[in-house]
Design an enzyme around this catalytic site. Structure first.
Site, PDB file in Angstrom:
ATOM      1  N   ASP A  28      -0.124 -33.101 -24.778  1.00  0.00           N
ATOM      2  CA  ASP A  28      -0.471 -31.688 -24.920  1.00  0.00           C
ATOM      3  C   ASP A  28      -1.199 -31.500 -26.252  1.00  0.00           C
ATOM      4  O   ASP A  28      -0.738 -31.953 -27.305  1.00  0.00           O
ATOM      5  CB  ASP A  28       0.789 -30.821 -24.879  1.00  0.00           C
ATOM      6  CG  ASP A  28       0.437 -29.344 -24.821  1.00  0.00           C
ATOM      7  OD1 ASP A  28       0.211 -28.848 -23.709  1.00  0.00           O
ATOM      8  OD2 ASP A  28       0.373 -28.701 -25.891  1.00  0.00           O
ATOM      9  N   ASP A  43     -13.586 -25.802 -24.085  1.00  0.00           N
ATOM     10  CA  ASP A  43     -14.009 -26.756 -23.045  1.00  0.00           C
ATOM     11  C   ASP A  43     -14.513 -28.053 -23.668  1.00  0.00           C
ATOM     12  O   ASP A  43     -14.258 -29.147 -23.157  1.00  0.00           O
ATOM     13  CB  ASP A  43     -15.101 -26.137 -22.172  1.00  0.00           C
ATOM     14  CG  ASP A  43     -14.568 -25.010 -21.285  1.00  0.00           C
ATOM     15  OD1 ASP A  43     -13.327 -24.918 -21.155  1.00  0.00           O
ATOM     16  OD2 ASP A  43     -15.380 -24.261 -20.725  1.00  0.00           O
ATOM     17  N   GLU A  66      -4.284 -27.419 -21.233  1.00  0.00           N
ATOM     18  CA  GLU A  66      -4.584 -28.417 -22.253  1.00  0.00           C
ATOM     19  C   GLU A  66      -3.598 -29.574 -22.182  1.00  0.00           C
ATOM     20  O   GLU A  66      -3.387 -30.286 -23.159  1.00  0.00           O
ATOM     21  CB  GLU A  66      -4.541 -27.785 -23.653  1.00  0.00           C
ATOM     22  CG  GLU A  66      -3.167 -27.330 -24.124  1.00  0.00           C
ATOM     23  CD  GLU A  66      -2.817 -25.908 -23.687  1.00  0.00           C
ATOM     24  OE1 GLU A  66      -1.892 -25.339 -24.270  1.00  0.00           O
ATOM     25  OE2 GLU A  66      -3.479 -25.379 -22.764  1.00  0.00           O
TER      26      GLU A  66
END
Length: 563
Positions: free
Chosen positions: A433, A450, A476
């Site tokens: 993460d 992005d 994410e």
């Protein structure tokens, strides 16, 4: 009665006139001539084709022999270094400088990394690791009864390696890597700050690990082709060093693909007709004699499969692939195969142009309609395949990161988990993460977010093996499945990915760069004997949460309170 006799005679005469029809006779004669002319023409084509095949094989054999001789020189040097190492182990030189180096080793052997430099203008320095590092694996062994003699022998061989590297050479690097925790190489810098990681990198490469008594009983030279992105384009030849039936280490040489291509081009010389291609044992292209990458004759998967099937049955031969004739021959001093690709255009312009003309005429005469149908069907199949491939890719991959999406990851992970369970192999899961990702979106916008996700996914994918599976499971959040990897090694892989992400600087806007970090949780099926991917992901996710709680940017692979 007379009337009946007349009718019979008339019928017989009509039958005879029909049988003696000139048109029917001409057609029959034409058919006979056509059949015999076709047979004679085909016989001539077979004879010419046999001569053509022999010519292609002769050309290929000449080039292959020339390349083999060039590679044999390097192989002979490799064997010479091994023999020199054996001679030095048997009868070490009684030079005071060598004895002094051995004495200095006993003073530094417990350090994490060390270097013994006798005379850098004459021999290569020895770099090594500590006794503790060597004791961590059974593959390595620092035998006190042998180590002094081996260090002295390595310094002697280092002199020969330095001489070989200073002359005009074909090899990118020559080295000796010992099981006793040290190595010397022709590209070693004066101050080697990464001695531990570099030695670890050496002893974990296949060219080292696969030279043990069990893996290489013949103690022969073996070639290895790098599959990782870090060493892509490198080919290594290695040979084990034994003395008194004890495996001391490995002498190895690295070759770049550019060097192999140069040797191939030199071997081709002025034989410009046809393209020569060198492949490894997995039929991956190493080098080509083509002047540029755009002019290389490519093969699709079906053609490579056909070539591989033909190669399995013999060490040399040929196969026709459409308008190309491919002949092959295995090399004596290289674990690979050389191909010669001869196209129809080259055949028409060459000495055997008549072969292509005859085959083209026969093909045009008997298969014109078939060609039209084939072209139409091929176009339809090609369009359908492209569409199917595109739809299938979109269904199984995340379009932003180009990793597997959640559905594809779970399906593949389940299959891999069941396979590892049947084989009693370890099965590890890494949950990843990105730290403070929401802040990136809030400060720089979603386009910057992005970019961060795309860069992070690329770093994750580049650090994995071919059979590992990575996917994006959330905004994410990423997940990596490692079949056959135990918990500790999975944690090492996670740490390597973490360090690469932490070191990455990403351009999010003009003149604006940011650094990111990630937290990792690692789990393994061997911890509790549970191969359920959902359970392993849940455990890894809990450890990921622990990593967040402990300050982020870290790897947690054991629960709190456990050793």
């Amino acid at each position: 009665m007379q009337r009946d006799t007349y009718d019979v005679k008339r019928t017989v005469l009509q039958w005879l006139r029909k049988r003696s029809n000139p048109g029917l006779i001409v057609n029959l004669c034409f058919l006979v001539v056509l059949i015999f002319s076709t047979l004679l023409t085909w016989r001539e084509v077979v004879v010419l084709e046999g001569a053509y095949v022999s010519s292609q094989r002769n050309h290929l054999e000449t080039v292959a022999s020339s390349l083999d001789r060039q590679l044999q020189f390097s192989v002979d040097k490799l064997l010479f270094f091994r023999k020199s190492m054996g001679e030095a182990l048997q009868t070490p030189l009684a030079f005071a400088v060598l004895q002094d180096a051995v004495s200095r080793f006993n003073l530094v052997r417990t350090r994490a990394s060390w270097q013994l430099a006798v005379d850098k203008n004459r021999t290569l320095p020895i770099n090594g690791v500590s006794d503790a590092f060597v004791s961590k694996t059974t593959l390595l062994n620092r035998d006190d009864a042998r180590i002094d003699r081996e260090i002295s022998a390595a310094l002697e061989v280092g002199y020969l390696l330095r001489l070989a590297s200073s002359a005009v050479k074909k090899e990118a690097r020559g080295m000796y890597v010992s099981r006793a925790g040290f190595w010397l190489a022709t590209d070693t810098p004066a101050k080697n700050a990464d001695a531990v990681s570099r030695y670890y990198q050496f002893v974990t490469q296949p060219w080292f690990t696969l030279q043990s008594e069990r893996e290489n009983r013949a103690r022969a030279v073996r070639w290895f082709f790098a599959s990782s992105t870090q060493h892509a384009g490198t080919i290594t030849a290695s040979v084990p060093v034994y003395f008194d039936n004890y495996w001391y280490g490995v002498v190895a040489m690295d070759f770049s693909n550019d060097t192999i291509r140069r040797l191939l081009v030199d071997a081709v010389d002025d034989r410009t007709e046809g393209e020569y291609q060198l492949y490894d044992t997995r039929l991956s292209l190493i080098a080509s004699s083509a002047p540029s990458a755009d002019s290389i004759n490519p093969f699709d998967a079906a053609e490579l499969a056909q070539i591989a099937h033909a190669i399995e049955s013999d060490t040399e031969g040929g196969v026709r692939l459409g308008s190309r004739f491919v002949s092959w021959e295995r090399l004596d001093h290289f674990d690979g195969v050389m191909l010669r690709v001869h196209t129809l255009d080259e055949g028409v312009r060459g000495d055997f142009g008549s072969i292509s003309i005859v085959l083209a005429l026969l093909w045009a005469l008997f298969t014109a309609m078939l060609l039209i149908s084939w072209l139409v069907i091929r176009r339809m199949v090609s369009n359908m395949y492209t569409l199917q491939h595109s739809l299938q890719w979109q269904a199984w991959h995340d379009p932003l990161t180009r990793l597997n999406n959640r559905g594809a990851l779970f399906e593949q992970a389940k299959i891999l988990g069941e396979k590892c369970q049947k084989q009693s192999r370890p099965f590890s899961v890494i949950q990843i993460d990105l730290d403070h990702f929401k802040g990136i979106n809030d400060r720089f916008g979603h386009q910057a977010g992005d970019k961060v996700l795309s860069h992070a996914a690329g770093i994750i994918a580049s650090g994995l093996r071919d059979n590992d599976v990575a996917g994006r499971v959330g905004g994410e959040e990423f997940c990596v499945v490692l079949p056959g990897i135990a918990l500790a090694e999975a944690a090492t892989i996670a740490e390597r990915i973490r360090m690469r992400i932490d070191a990455k600087e990403i351009l999010v806007k003009k003149s604006t760069t940011i650094r990111i970090s990630a937290s990792f949780g690692v789990s393994c099926a061997h911890e509790k004997g549970n191969y359920s991917f959902e359970q392993l992901q849940s455990i890894a996710d809990d450890r990921l949460y622990q990593a967040k709680q402990r300050g982020r940017n870290r790897v947690v692979w054991r629960d709190e309170g456990k050793a």
